[in-house]
Write a protein that holds these residues in place. Sequence first.
Motif, PDB file in Angstrom:
ATOM      1  N   MET A   2       0.844  -1.200   0.000  1.00 25.49           N
ATOM      2  CA  MET A   2       0.000   0.000   0.000  1.00 25.49           C
ATOM      3  C   MET A   2       0.879   1.250   0.000  1.00 25.49           C
ATOM      4  O   MET A   2       0.589   2.220  -0.701  1.00 25.49           O
ATOM      5  CB  MET A   2      -0.934  -0.008   1.223  1.00 25.49           C
ATOM      6  CG  MET A   2      -1.954   1.110   1.243  1.00 25.49           C
ATOM      7  SD  MET A   2      -3.194   1.088  -0.081  1.00 25.49           S
ATOM      8  CE  MET A   2      -4.366  -0.075   0.554  1.00 25.49           C
ATOM      9  N   GLU A   3       1.952   1.233   0.772  1.00 23.84           N
ATOM     10  CA  GLU A   3       2.872   2.380   0.807  1.00 23.84           C
ATOM     11  C   GLU A   3       3.516   2.593  -0.561  1.00 23.84           C
ATOM     12  O   GLU A   3       3.633   3.718  -1.027  1.00 23.84           O
ATOM     13  CB  GLU A   3       3.967   2.168   1.865  1.00 23.84           C
ATOM     14  CG  GLU A   3       3.514   2.402   3.279  1.00 23.84           C
ATOM     15  CD  GLU A   3       3.202   3.864   3.574  1.00 23.84           C
ATOM     16  OE1 GLU A   3       3.813   4.771   2.969  1.00 23.84           O
ATOM     17  OE2 GLU A   3       2.329   4.096   4.422  1.00 23.84           O
ATOM     18  N   SER A   4       3.931   1.520  -1.208  1.00 23.39           N
ATOM     19  CA  SER A   4       4.549   1.629  -2.531  1.00 23.39           C
ATOM     20  C   SER A   4       3.552   2.184  -3.548  1.00 23.39           C
ATOM     21  O   SER A   4       3.901   3.029  -4.370  1.00 23.39           O
ATOM     22  CB  SER A   4       5.031   0.264  -3.016  1.00 23.39           C
ATOM     23  OG  SER A   4       5.986  -0.244  -2.134  1.00 23.39           O
ATOM     24  N   TRP A   5       2.312   1.704  -3.472  1.00 28.20           N
ATOM     25  CA  TRP A   5       1.276   2.209  -4.372  1.00 28.20           C
ATOM     26  C   TRP A   5       1.029   3.696  -4.112  1.00 28.20           C
ATOM     27  O   TRP A   5       0.914   4.484  -5.047  1.00 28.20           O
ATOM     28  CB  TRP A   5      -0.006   1.403  -4.181  1.00 28.20           C
ATOM     29  CG  TRP A   5      -1.173   1.957  -4.930  1.00 28.20           C
ATOM     30  CD1 TRP A   5      -1.418   1.827  -6.269  1.00 28.20           C
ATOM     31  CD2 TRP A   5      -2.232   2.742  -4.397  1.00 28.20           C
ATOM     32  NE1 TRP A   5      -2.584   2.494  -6.587  1.00 28.20           N
ATOM     33  CE2 TRP A   5      -3.104   3.064  -5.458  1.00 28.20           C
ATOM     34  CE3 TRP A   5      -2.537   3.216  -3.123  1.00 28.20           C
ATOM     35  CZ2 TRP A   5      -4.251   3.819  -5.281  1.00 28.20           C
ATOM     36  CZ3 TRP A   5      -3.682   3.959  -2.949  1.00 28.20           C
ATOM     37  CH2 TRP A   5      -4.521   4.261  -4.023  1.00 28.20           C
ATOM     38  N   PRO A  31      -5.344   1.175  10.540  1.00 32.44           N
ATOM     39  CA  PRO A  31      -5.673   0.637  11.864  1.00 32.44           C
ATOM     40  C   PRO A  31      -6.276  -0.766  11.793  1.00 32.44           C
ATOM     41  O   PRO A  31      -6.053  -1.583  12.673  1.00 32.44           O
ATOM     42  CB  PRO A  31      -6.709   1.620  12.421  1.00 32.44           C
ATOM     43  CG  PRO A  31      -6.516   2.870  11.662  1.00 32.44           C
ATOM     44  CD  PRO A  31      -6.023   2.458  10.309  1.00 32.44           C
ATOM     45  N   GLU A  32      -7.025  -1.036  10.744  1.00 32.89           N
ATOM     46  CA  GLU A  32      -7.675  -2.339  10.603  1.00 32.89           C
ATOM     47  C   GLU A  32      -6.666  -3.444  10.280  1.00 32.89           C
ATOM     48  O   GLU A  32      -6.730  -4.536  10.829  1.00 32.89           O
ATOM     49  CB  GLU A  32      -8.731  -2.265   9.500  1.00 32.89           C
ATOM     50  CG  GLU A  32      -9.470  -3.561   9.264  1.00 32.89           C
ATOM     51  CD  GLU A  32     -10.446  -3.912  10.376  1.00 32.89           C
ATOM     52  OE1 GLU A  32     -10.802  -5.093  10.462  1.00 32.89           O
ATOM     53  OE2 GLU A  32     -10.843  -3.016  11.142  1.00 32.89           O
ATOM     54  N   PHE A  33      -5.770  -3.154   9.374  1.00 34.28           N
ATOM     55  CA  PHE A  33      -4.858  -4.193   8.905  1.00 34.28           C
ATOM     56  C   PHE A  33      -3.415  -3.958   9.352  1.00 34.28           C
ATOM     57  O   PHE A  33      -2.500  -4.624   8.867  1.00 34.28           O
ATOM     58  CB  PHE A  33      -4.946  -4.310   7.371  1.00 34.28           C
ATOM     59  CG  PHE A  33      -6.300  -4.747   6.913  1.00 34.28           C
ATOM     60  CD1 PHE A  33      -6.747  -6.036   7.151  1.00 34.28           C
ATOM     61  CD2 PHE A  33      -7.149  -3.861   6.275  1.00 34.28           C
ATOM     62  CE1 PHE A  33      -8.009  -6.442   6.754  1.00 34.28           C
ATOM     63  CE2 PHE A  33      -8.416  -4.251   5.859  1.00 34.28           C
ATOM     64  CZ  PHE A  33      -8.850  -5.545   6.107  1.00 34.28           C
ATOM     65  N   GLU A  34      -3.240  -3.012  10.255  1.00 39.96           N
ATOM     66  CA  GLU A  34      -1.945  -2.675  10.824  1.00 39.96           C
ATOM     67  C   GLU A  34      -0.903  -2.566   9.729  1.00 39.96           C
ATOM     68  O   GLU A  34      -1.107  -1.893   8.742  1.00 39.96           O
ATOM     69  CB  GLU A  34      -1.567  -3.703  11.892  1.00 39.96           C
ATOM     70  CG  GLU A  34      -2.566  -3.724  13.045  1.00 39.96           C
ATOM     71  CD  GLU A  34      -2.448  -4.960  13.906  1.00 39.96           C
ATOM     72  OE1 GLU A  34      -1.491  -5.741  13.743  1.00 39.96           O
ATOM     73  OE2 GLU A  34      -3.331  -5.138  14.760  1.00 39.96           O
ATOM     74  N   ASN A  35       0.207  -3.215   9.893  1.00 37.46           N
ATOM     75  CA  ASN A  35       1.269  -3.162   8.879  1.00 37.46           C
ATOM     76  C   ASN A  35       1.351  -4.467   8.107  1.00 37.46           C
ATOM     77  O   ASN A  35       2.420  -4.853   7.645  1.00 37.46           O
ATOM     78  CB  ASN A  35       2.618  -2.844   9.545  1.00 37.46           C
ATOM     79  CG  ASN A  35       2.646  -1.436  10.077  1.00 37.46           C
ATOM     80  OD1 ASN A  35       2.048  -0.541   9.493  1.00 37.46           O
ATOM     81  ND2 ASN A  35       3.311  -1.237  11.194  1.00 37.46           N
ATOM     82  N   ILE A  41      -3.794 -10.631   3.328  1.00 37.23           N
ATOM     83  CA  ILE A  41      -5.166 -10.298   3.725  1.00 37.23           C
ATOM     84  C   ILE A  41      -6.147 -11.062   2.822  1.00 37.23           C
ATOM     85  O   ILE A  41      -6.104 -10.950   1.603  1.00 37.23           O
ATOM     86  CB  ILE A  41      -5.422  -8.782   3.640  1.00 37.23           C
ATOM     87  CG1 ILE A  41      -4.402  -8.021   4.496  1.00 37.23           C
ATOM     88  CG2 ILE A  41      -6.848  -8.452   4.083  1.00 37.23           C
ATOM     89  CD1 ILE A  41      -4.415  -6.520   4.287  1.00 37.23           C
ATOM     90  N   LYS A  42      -7.020 -11.817   3.440  1.00 34.94           N
ATOM     91  CA  LYS A  42      -7.991 -12.651   2.725  1.00 34.94           C
ATOM     92  C   LYS A  42      -9.182 -11.801   2.235  1.00 34.94           C
ATOM     93  O   LYS A  42      -9.511 -10.775   2.814  1.00 34.94           O
ATOM     94  CB  LYS A  42      -8.520 -13.759   3.634  1.00 34.94           C
ATOM     95  CG  LYS A  42      -7.438 -14.623   4.255  1.00 34.94           C
ATOM     96  CD  LYS A  42      -7.118 -15.760   3.343  1.00 34.94           C
ATOM     97  CE  LYS A  42      -6.162 -16.728   3.994  1.00 34.94           C
ATOM     98  NZ  LYS A  42      -4.817 -16.639   3.525  1.00 34.94           N
TER      99      LYS A  42
END
Length: 189
Positions: A2-5, A31-35, A41-42
């Motif tokens: 996500m950071e790269s995107w 906050p939901e998926f932390e790092n 993630i399913k």
Amino acid sequence: LMESWLDKKQKKWKSKTFSKAQLSIKKHIYPEFENRDLRTIKAIEWYDFFERLEYDLKIPTQMRKLLGFAREAYDWAALYCDYKENPVREMQGFIDRHKGGNFKFVDIIELPDLVSSIRSYTSRSIAIGLELLLLLFPRPGELQKAKWEQFDFQRKVWIKPAEMMKNNKEHRVPLSEQVIVLLYRLKEI
């Protein structure tokens, strides 16, 4: 991922658009998926997350934007990281469409009564501001954030600076005599 995107998007989006997207992602997705790595993630976790945003937090429009961001991040990963899975690609069809009500509106027959009510409002500055909204049709907040130096009374034009505008281009709004009179009254207040 996500950071790269996000880094990739920062180069393409205007700074205001990027800032809003980044803030929303950091407020809701992080906050939901932390790092966690997006690859871990399913699909059901994403589905539950987006459904919760829509129904519990009641932010369906924001949920749709976040779903789009997540979908793009996975598409980016397929292109740049050779990761072919996209657990959110087909999710859009399974999340119920939010059915919002129609915006309130004033029928043309009711307009004279509305203007009369506005003009008789107890706070003169608010009444003038509301009448200016009717006459100028600015975006929300534009009139509120306007500075006196943006109004050229000689040329009868409101010059909205580029940084105030959505497309980052200066915008000129013609001022009628009625608007100029209201602006002078507001300036006195």
